[in-house]
Design a protein around this motif. Structure first.
Motif, PDB file in Angstrom:
ATOM      1  N   VAL A 263       0.830  -1.239   0.023  1.00 51.15           N
ATOM      2  CA  VAL A 263      -0.060   0.014   0.049  1.00 51.15           C
ATOM      3  C   VAL A 263       0.935   1.168  -0.086  1.00 51.15           C
ATOM      4  O   VAL A 263       1.636   1.497   0.979  1.00 51.15           O
ATOM      5  CB  VAL A 263      -0.973   0.012   1.156  1.00 51.15           C
ATOM      6  N   LEU A 264       0.641   2.110  -0.969  1.00 53.72           N
ATOM      7  CA  LEU A 264       1.635   3.135  -1.142  1.00 53.72           C
ATOM      8  C   LEU A 264       0.667   4.595  -1.405  1.00 53.72           C
ATOM      9  O   LEU A 264      -0.299   4.410  -2.114  1.00 53.72           O
ATOM     10  CB  LEU A 264       2.623   3.093  -2.320  1.00 53.72           C
ATOM     11  N   PRO A 265       1.069   5.676  -0.919  1.00 53.26           N
ATOM     12  CA  PRO A 265       0.207   6.879  -1.131  1.00 53.26           C
ATOM     13  C   PRO A 265       0.660   7.349  -2.871  1.00 53.26           C
ATOM     14  O   PRO A 265       1.620   6.982  -3.266  1.00 53.26           O
ATOM     15  CB  PRO A 265       1.113   7.730  -0.309  1.00 53.26           C
TER      16      PRO A 265
ATOM     17  N   PRO B 175      -6.063  14.529  -5.878  1.00 60.54           N
ATOM     18  CA  PRO B 175      -6.811  14.239  -4.703  1.00 60.54           C
ATOM     19  C   PRO B 175      -5.947  13.442  -4.121  1.00 60.54           C
ATOM     20  O   PRO B 175      -5.366  12.135  -4.675  1.00 60.54           O
ATOM     21  CB  PRO B 175      -8.388  13.710  -5.397  1.00 60.54           C
ATOM     22  N   GLU B 176      -5.608  13.206  -2.986  1.00 56.82           N
ATOM     23  CA  GLU B 176      -4.712  12.480  -2.171  1.00 56.82           C
ATOM     24  C   GLU B 176      -5.430  11.245  -1.662  1.00 56.82           C
ATOM     25  O   GLU B 176      -6.525  11.135  -1.571  1.00 56.82           O
ATOM     26  CB  GLU B 176      -4.478  13.010  -0.678  1.00 56.82           C
ATOM     27  N   GLY B 177      -4.645  10.310  -1.586  1.00 57.38           N
ATOM     28  CA  GLY B 177      -5.018   8.820  -1.227  1.00 57.38           C
ATOM     29  C   GLY B 177      -4.159   7.930  -1.287  1.00 57.38           C
ATOM     30  O   GLY B 177      -2.795   8.126  -1.463  1.00 57.38           O
ATOM     31  N   PHE B 178      -4.422   6.784  -1.510  1.00 57.10           N
ATOM     32  CA  PHE B 178      -3.490   5.654  -1.523  1.00 57.10           C
ATOM     33  C   PHE B 178      -3.870   4.306  -2.558  1.00 57.10           C
ATOM     34  O   PHE B 178      -5.030   4.360  -3.147  1.00 57.10           O
ATOM     35  CB  PHE B 178      -3.737   4.745  -0.165  1.00 57.10           C
ATOM     36  N   CYS B 179      -2.757   3.859  -3.103  1.00 54.52           N
ATOM     37  CA  CYS B 179      -2.809   2.830  -4.176  1.00 54.52           C
ATOM     38  C   CYS B 179      -2.471   1.545  -3.383  1.00 54.52           C
ATOM     39  O   CYS B 179      -1.540   1.139  -2.655  1.00 54.52           O
ATOM     40  CB  CYS B 179      -1.856   2.968  -5.082  1.00 54.52           C
ATOM     41  N   ILE B 180      -3.500   0.536  -3.636  1.00 55.88           N
ATOM     42  CA  ILE B 180      -3.763  -0.777  -2.843  1.00 55.88           C
ATOM     43  C   ILE B 180      -3.275  -2.023  -4.188  1.00 55.88           C
ATOM     44  O   ILE B 180      -4.129  -2.193  -4.930  1.00 55.88           O
ATOM     45  CB  ILE B 180      -4.748  -0.947  -2.101  1.00 55.88           C
ATOM     46  N   ASP B 181      -2.152  -2.808  -3.954  1.00 54.30           N
ATOM     47  CA  ASP B 181      -2.069  -3.691  -4.868  1.00 54.30           C
ATOM     48  C   ASP B 181      -2.910  -5.047  -4.191  1.00 54.30           C
ATOM     49  O   ASP B 181      -2.594  -5.476  -3.241  1.00 54.30           O
ATOM     50  CB  ASP B 181      -0.520  -4.217  -4.764  1.00 54.30           C
TER      51      ASP B 181
ATOM     52  N   ILE C 161      -5.625   2.937   6.442  1.00 52.82           N
ATOM     53  CA  ILE C 161      -6.004   3.833   5.291  1.00 52.82           C
ATOM     54  C   ILE C 161      -7.107   4.681   5.575  1.00 52.82           C
ATOM     55  O   ILE C 161      -7.365   5.913   5.362  1.00 52.82           O
ATOM     56  CB  ILE C 161      -6.327   3.032   4.055  1.00 52.82           C
ATOM     57  N   TRP C 162      -8.235   4.176   6.224  1.00 56.46           N
ATOM     58  CA  TRP C 162      -9.393   4.620   6.652  1.00 56.46           C
ATOM     59  C   TRP C 162      -9.018   5.720   7.501  1.00 56.46           C
ATOM     60  O   TRP C 162      -9.631   6.820   7.574  1.00 56.46           O
ATOM     61  CB  TRP C 162     -10.439   3.805   7.238  1.00 56.46           C
ATOM     62  N   LYS C 163      -8.322   5.718   8.533  1.00 63.43           N
ATOM     63  CA  LYS C 163      -8.119   6.519   9.489  1.00 63.43           C
ATOM     64  C   LYS C 163      -7.346   7.821   9.078  1.00 63.43           C
ATOM     65  O   LYS C 163      -7.743   8.855   9.159  1.00 63.43           O
ATOM     66  CB  LYS C 163      -7.288   5.921  10.809  1.00 63.43           C
ATOM     67  N   ALA C 164      -6.231   7.414   8.104  1.00 65.83           N
ATOM     68  CA  ALA C 164      -5.599   8.414   7.577  1.00 65.83           C
ATOM     69  C   ALA C 164      -6.413   9.444   6.534  1.00 65.83           C
ATOM     70  O   ALA C 164      -6.089  10.643   6.896  1.00 65.83           O
ATOM     71  CB  ALA C 164      -4.303   7.739   6.899  1.00 65.83           C
TER      72      ALA C 164
ATOM     73  N   ILE D 171      -7.617   2.262  -6.017  1.00 63.59           N
ATOM     74  CA  ILE D 171      -7.149   3.681  -5.520  1.00 63.59           C
ATOM     75  C   ILE D 171      -8.284   4.109  -4.603  1.00 63.59           C
ATOM     76  O   ILE D 171      -9.453   4.126  -5.108  1.00 63.59           O
ATOM     77  CB  ILE D 171      -6.954   4.785  -6.586  1.00 63.59           C
ATOM     78  N   VAL D 172      -7.742   4.414  -3.537  1.00 63.50           N
ATOM     79  CA  VAL D 172      -8.712   5.397  -2.496  1.00 63.50           C
ATOM     80  C   VAL D 172      -8.218   6.469  -2.361  1.00 63.50           C
ATOM     81  O   VAL D 172      -7.181   6.708  -1.974  1.00 63.50           O
ATOM     82  CB  VAL D 172      -8.772   4.453  -1.243  1.00 63.50           C
TER      83      VAL D 172
END
Length: 977
Positions: A376-378, A407-413, A431-434, A515-516
């Motif tokens: 999981v990377l930003p 828009p900021e977020g995370f990429c999840i493999d 991820i949810w908390k951040a 992507i979230v």
């Protein structure tokens, strides 16, 4: 086990035996245990030797230097000439040190370690990484290491951390490792344990080992990822430093492990100080060694064992284990310890949100992949690459690193881990908390969006526009999990399968990531085209937009506003072209930001882009950028012996010889009053003035214009859509690739239903699907069948996902998908009566040419007949009716790709389920060739015996019969044929 050569795999014990051996020893301790961990224990959270080599290559690629090609060539030579990964790694280290100094390799190591850390999407570290992606992290490293909950631990180290926190004495209160990451320490501290990090100094000594009961000393032999506060030194030891004779150190390390049971996991037995210490002790039989290999391959095991024994100088005294996965080993060991001693200690962490009742799904490839901790990377991280996270995520990360607002977020493999595993290690909760913590503190950002980022989306060979799922308005943790599951399920959806089959892709070729992101509250949203199609190509930017979210615009649910943007002498201007007017103050605020962003993106990515954007009334956000690519027209065959049979002309349509079948059919239907709306035919080799004169005789339709081309008997020749107000003349000459082509220009109609008909003197077979019936459409059709003795109507009793094209400003109509319910009997009966009327006349007019295929469509109540093709005899009596529950009992073997035929049992009937893109027959030809080489003559299909793929299969020499799977017969009152 004294001999190496030829020793069988059975001489290596299993992973289960190693667990049993350790549990036995812990219950009957005769000596301390020394645990030695190599890089295999940190995978996949931290890359191994091969991953470090790849990072060095990426670092060199980022150097803005004219001599970069020479450096890349040097490193490529190192890779190709090295005897193995360790030698390549060592030479990479030395070469990079000579070019950029030791600090460069230290920075790469730090960034390799950082891949295991969930970087917050905002804050000082995130901003630092965007601006200086390859700089050293010394100023942040200690704070990152203190942030225990943000590290992604391999499942094995997580279990080991719990063991060491509770029973450090089992391993003599120490762990020796060649790894430079802090994951062992992080794991221990997560479970409330205490530990001390010890790194080998340049003089060959250790920092003072802490001798405190229950404190675990972690000894890093090859260096540590950050410098300590008292001594400045290179983080990593060079090859020379590792191999340099240091008798004091060798003696000190030997003393640490003397008279212990040495357990080696994930370590490759490099030529370093540890193997030297083992050699010193093993020759004197002062330690017992349990050595584990990850491999189960016999020849690889023998090579590794031989190399190890040569380094240590032993012929016996080591017990070997094979197939040992560090993640599984320590989880099983922890389970065994808890079973034996009833240990139920839990992590002292804040309770995490639960998702009761959710059935968590896995990505399609997971079954074939070993379960590993996720990545999981930003967004914006240099580790977000197209191969791992998909081109969509990689492009957004590139834009963010170059100061484009995303828009900021995370990429999840999700290709190697399940959402369930993400929750088990607390990753989804972090991820949810951040994101919710940051978004709740910012006005308006109170929702998240989950988007797919598959390996095939926006790729160089395919776009998959709108095919994969996304979920908007995510406001709860449960919604987040449901949204990710929807993306995970996307590869199995009909929309994706159809597109895959069109391109010849196998399902397992999709690597699924998501992507979230924050969901930007949109005031305006839309799409910008940096290379506008004619007639808009005089402007710099063509923008289609709507008030509010862009989703309704992209799916065609709302009519967009069309604007052209132009920049001249650094001044931006805009013009309203079509659709509703947008408030002038909003447009004025948007113009400069959008023009500048699009110009920078094109310069950055190197080609014209189709850019999706959102404006919140103050800031412009880019949410997707994909290349604008023209679709290829035509494809060669040249496959095996399956060449298409020559198509015969239609003597009843004399213009077919000079104009081609499609144009001749257009002329015939036009005379009958059944043809395409407002159609004209442009003869072959017509020059510009002739075409202009012909087009002047017609007025463009309100929904746009369609240009089709006819050439001999070819199907799938180029087709062009021109939006309302577009320049039909320019589009005609841009699309006509051959002067011999005949043009058919008509009004665009929204197709509600498509039909293919087979007409002979005694039989009429009509198949129907809702929406457009393009070559890649594999929907099962409703069937109307007249023979001499009877009429049958077979209805599809379930919903089908229809592809419906709608007018758009793009060079092709927009496509949206509707779930269409079963056809009503009343409508079917009305259609059947009209079919008999129409086809009775066609049978009479074309009697010498029967049998023929006829293609027609319905727009509301208007019928348009578009094409006639000659065909071969079709034996409709060979059709099969099979209920779904009886499908396997009837033994049908599914063929989607040519290689599938290799697994055929030579007994089952063949069910073909493959499609072809417009103008492309190579894939169908390949399947046909494979079937014929296997001796097959007849195949079955569920997508309609009159569909484009079925017609091609027949022309390649196969007998194609329909398989009506779960169709329901209904009685209609219709005339006889």
């Amino acid at each position: 086990m004294a001999e190496c050569e030829g020793d069988p795999v059975s001489n290596y014990h299993s992973q289960a035996r190693l667990v049993q051996r350790l549990l036995w020893h812990f219950n009957n301790p005769s000596k301390n245990v020394t645990l030695m961990l190599g890089s295999g224990a940190a995978l996949p959270s931290v890359p191994g030797v091969g991953g470090i080599i790849s990072l060095v290559d990426e670092y060199i690629e980022s150097i803005p230097s004219s001599f970069r090609p020479d450096i890349l060539a040097d490193f490529r030579n190192i890779r190709e000439s090295a005897s193995g990964p360790w030698e390549a790694y060592s030479q990479y280290h030395d070469a990079l040190q000579g070019i950029a100094g030791s600090a460069a390799f230290d920075a790469i190591i730090q960034h390799a370690v950082r891949t295991a850390y969930t970087t917050p999407p905002s804050g000082q570290l995130a901003e630092f990484l965007r601006r200086s992606p390859w700089s050293k992290l010394d100023q942040f490293a200690q704070a990152m290491e203190n942030d225990n909950e943000s590290w992604r631990l391999p499942l094995g180290l997580d279990s080991l951390g719990k063991i060491m926190a509770q029973k450090s004495a089992l391993f003599g209160n120490r762990v020796i490792t060649t790894n430079f990451d802090p994951l062992i320490e992080i794991a221990i501290r997560r479970y409330g344990g205490q530990c001390s990090t010890q790194s080998l100094k340049t003089d060959g000594s250790f920092d003072t080992v802490v001798d405190v009961n229950s404190t675990t000393n972690v000894l890093h032999l090859h260096g540590y990822w950050r410098s300590n506060s008292t001594e400045r030194r290179s983080l990593l030891h060079s090859r020379d430093a590792l191999k340099r004779p240091r008798p004091n150190l060798l003696g000190g390390l030997a003393d640490l492990i003397r008279d212990t049971l040495v357990v080696v996991v994930g370590y490759g037995a490099w030529d370093d100080i540890f193997t030297g210490a083992l050699a010193k002790l093993a020759t004197a039989r002062e330690c017992e060694i349990l050595w584990s290999f990850n491999s189960e391959d016999g020849s690889e095991l023998r090579r590794s064992r031989k190399s190890l024994l040569e380094r240590i100088g032993l012929t016996d005294g080591i017990i070997f284990y094979r197939g040992v996965d560090a993640n599984e080993l320590f989880r099983e060991l922890l389970s065994g310890l808890e079973s034996e001693e009833g240990s139920h200690a839990s992590r002292p962490t804040t309770p995490l949100p639960a998702t009761p009742g959710l059935q968590v799904k896995t990505a399609p490839r997971v079954e074939a992949v070993t379960k590993m901790a996720p990545e999981v990377l930003p967004i914006g991280d240099t580790g977000v690459t197209p191969g791992k996270y998909g081109p969509k995520a990689a492009t957004l990360s590139t834009l963010m690193r170059n100061d484009i607002r995303v828009p900021e977020g995370f990429c999840i493999d999700l290709a190697s881990s399940t959402v369930d595993e993400l929750q088990e290690i607390g990753e989804m909760q972090r991820i949810w908390k951040a994101l919710t913590k940051n978004s709740n503190g910012r006005a308006g950002h109170d929702s998240l969006i989950v988007r797919s980022s598959a390996s095939v989306e926006d790729s160089p060979t395919a776009l998959f526009p709108g095919r994969f799922a996304s979920r908007r308005d995510v406001k709860t943790f449960t919604d987040l999990i449901v949204g990710i599951n929807a993306c995970v399920d996307s590869p199995t959806s009909l929309a994706v399968k159809e597109y895959q089959q069109m391109l010849g892709l196998r399902p397992e070729s999709i690597h699924m990531s998501v992507i979230v992101q924050w969901q930007v509250p949109a005031v305006l949203a839309g799409v910008a085209f940096t290379a506008p199609p004619p007639p808009y190509n005089t402007c710099d930017l063509l923008v289609e937009m709507a008030e509010g979210e862009a989703n309704a615009l992209l799916t065609g649910d709302v009519t967009g506003s069309l604007y052209s943007f132009t920049r001249h002498d650094d001044q931006e201007s805009y013009h309203h072209l079509a659709g509703p007017h947008i408030d002038t103050s909003q447009i004025t605020s948007l113009v400069s930001s959008l023009s500048t962003a699009c110009e920078r993106i094109v310069r950055m990515l190197g080609e014209a882009q189709d850019i999706e954007w959102v404006w919140d009334g103050h800031d412009l956000y880019i949410v997707q950028a994909r290349p604008i690519r023209a679709a290829a027209v035509g494809a060669g065959v040249g496959v095996g012996k399956a060449a298409p049979r020559e198509r015969q002309g239609l003597p009843s349509l004399p213009m077919a010889d000079s104009w081609g079948l499609k144009a001749a059919a257009a002329q015939y239907f036009g005379r009958s009053g059944w043809g395409a709306s407002n159609a004209v035919v442009v003869p072959p080799r017509a020059d510009r003035s002739e075409v202009e004169g012909i087009l002047a005789s017609r007025k463009n339709g309100p929904k746009g214009t369609v240009i089709r081309f006819s050439y001999e008997a070819h199907v799938g020749v180029a087709k062009r859509f021109i939006p309302p107000g577009g320049n039909v003349l320019e589009a005609f000459f841009e699309t006509r690739a051959n002067e011999s082509w005949v043009g058919i220009v008509s009004d665009y109609v929204v197709v509600d239903s498509s039909f293919e008909a087979y007409v002979s003197d005694k039989t009429l077979l009509v198949e129907h699907v809702p929406g457009n019936w393009e070559p890649n459409n594999l929907l099962p059709p409703d069937v109307f069948l007249w023979t001499e003795s009877k009429f049958e109507f077979l209805k599809v009793p379930f919903h089908r996902e229809a592809a419906v094209e709608i007018p758009s400003v793009r060079s092709n109509p927009g496509v949206f998908r509707l779930n269409i319910g079963p056809l009503a009997n009343e409508k079917a009966e009305h259609w059947a009566i009209r079919m008999v009327e129409y086809f009775s006349m066609i049978r009479s007019d074309l009697a010498p040419d029967l049998p023929v295929n006829v293609h027609f469509v319905i727009d509301k109540d208007d019928w348009y007949f578009l094409n006639i093709r000659p065909t071969t005899h079709l034996d409709v009596e060979r059709s099969q009716r099979v209920a779904g529950e009886d499908f396997k009992m009837n033994r049908y073997f599914l063929v989607v790709n040519p290689e599938d035929v290799n697994d055929w049992d030579h007994q089952s009937r063949i069910l073909v389920n493959c499609a072809a893109d417009r103008g492309g027959v190579a894939r169908i030809a390949s399947v046909a060739a494979s079937l014929q080489e296997a001796g097959l003559e007849e195949v079955f299909c569920t997508f309609g015996v009159l569909s484009h793929p079925a017609i091609l299969l027949r022309e390649f020499g196969l007998v194609v019969s329909p398989l009506y799977l779960d169709h329901e017969p209904h009685v209609l009152r219709v005339p006889r044929w």
